[in-house]
Scaffold this active site. Structure first.
Site, PDB file in Angstrom:
ATOM      1  N   SER A  91       0.860  -1.177   0.000  1.00 34.69           N
ATOM      2  CA  SER A  91       0.000   0.000   0.000  1.00 34.69           C
ATOM      3  C   SER A  91       0.893   1.221   0.000  1.00 34.69           C
ATOM      4  CB  SER A  91      -0.881   0.013   1.252  1.00 34.69           C
ATOM      5  OG  SER A  91      -1.509   1.276   1.423  1.00 34.69           O
ATOM      6  N   TYR A 115      -2.663  -0.795  10.246  1.00 31.24           N
ATOM      7  CA  TYR A 115      -2.603  -1.068   8.806  1.00 31.24           C
ATOM      8  C   TYR A 115      -1.265  -0.619   8.233  1.00 31.24           C
ATOM      9  CZ  TYR A 115      -3.948  -0.829   3.850  1.00 31.24           C
ATOM     10  OH  TYR A 115      -4.004  -0.983   2.482  1.00 31.24           O
TER      11      TYR A 115
END
Length: 279
Positions: A143, A156
């Site tokens: 990501s 995350y």
């Protein structure tokens, strides 16, 4: 000949969003696909969509942090089709909370899904590939939050960042077996359906946030990606075309991580949108 003809791919986290698009895209290139997800409905729907257009797939629902589930997925793939060629570690839990707000048990759970799930699936797939002499490809979905400091999304961001060096280390360990391990970096991603995307943007703009973000105005290419934008690069990593690529990362983020931080490429747009969990 299709680019993944004859290959067997396991994709974790086959929701209707990024994971499902990867699975369908691989099948369109000739791969036989195992669709896995914690949600039985998501896994089954993805497999059915592939079969509906003439592809080969089956679904296995389960938790990526459960070693028994992981081994079942890999064993069933090898039993049915003889081998596993490709693993896509995509499963994740989107739970946007910050350092001061996330409960410890939720922080640990997110890391276990992102890092523990990738560890278990990578090990099981690698063991299967070594047994069958398969020079396979493993891809970990990262990501832009793995490379930048995103506020309010601590677990995350930490988990995705950890996958960067997990990828490198696993690549070095498995190189002698001809197994390649790479990362793939997407970014904030809209649904394929324009109307669904419009509603998602409107809801995000209306929702109060401690950390408001102007995704559209700060995005160099002007439009945010949809899941199908990622498929070509992932097909490359899964195919024999990338046989000399390992321990690296391919970024498909519209220039997001390359942008110099104070520059505003599209001033005046001032629109926030959603990443459906923080991509």
């Amino acid at each position: 000949m299709k680019r993944l003809e004859g290959k067997v791919a396991v994709v974790t986290g086959t929701s209707p969003h990024i994971g499902g698009a990867i699975a369908r895209g691989f099948a369109a290139e000739g791969a036989r696909v195992v669709c896995t997800d914690l949600s039985e409905s998501h896994a089954k729907t993805c497999a059915e969509q592939i079969e509906a257009v003439g592809g080969e797939a089956f679904a296995v629902a389960g938790d990526v942090t459960d070693p028994a589930h992981v081994q079942e997925v890999v064993d069933r793939a090898a039993d049915r089709w003889g081998h596993v060629d490709v693993l896509i570690n995509n499963a994740v839990w989107f739970n946007k909370k910050g350092l001061l707000t996330v409960p410890l048990e939720e922080y640990r759970r997110q890391l276990d899904i992102i890092l523990g799930g990738a560890f278990l699936f990578t090990r099981a797939a690698a063991e299967s590939m070594i047994r069958t002499g398969t020079r396979g490809s493993i891809v970990n979905i990262l990501s832009t939050a793995a490379w930048q400091g995103e506020p309010g999304n601590i677990a995350y961001s930490t988990g995705k960042s950890g996958l960067i060096n997990f990828t490198r280390s696993a690549a070095m360990e498995l190189a002698r077996h001809g197994i390649r391990v790479n990362g793939f970096t997407p970014t904030v991603t809209l649904p394929e359906d324009p109307e669904v995307a419009r509603r998602a943007m409107a809801e995000a703009m209306a929702a109060p946030s401690e950390y408001p973000m102007d995704f559209v105005g700060q995005f160099p290419l002007g439009r945010l990606p949809v899941p199908s934008d990622y498929v070509p690069a992932l097909v490359f990593l899964a195919s024999d075309e990338s046989q000399m690529v390992t321990g690296g990362n391919i970024t498909v983020d519209g220039g997001a991580t390359a942008k110099y931080w104070p520059w505003t490429p599209h001033p005046g747009t001032a629109e926030a949108t959603t990443s459906e969990g923080g991509m």
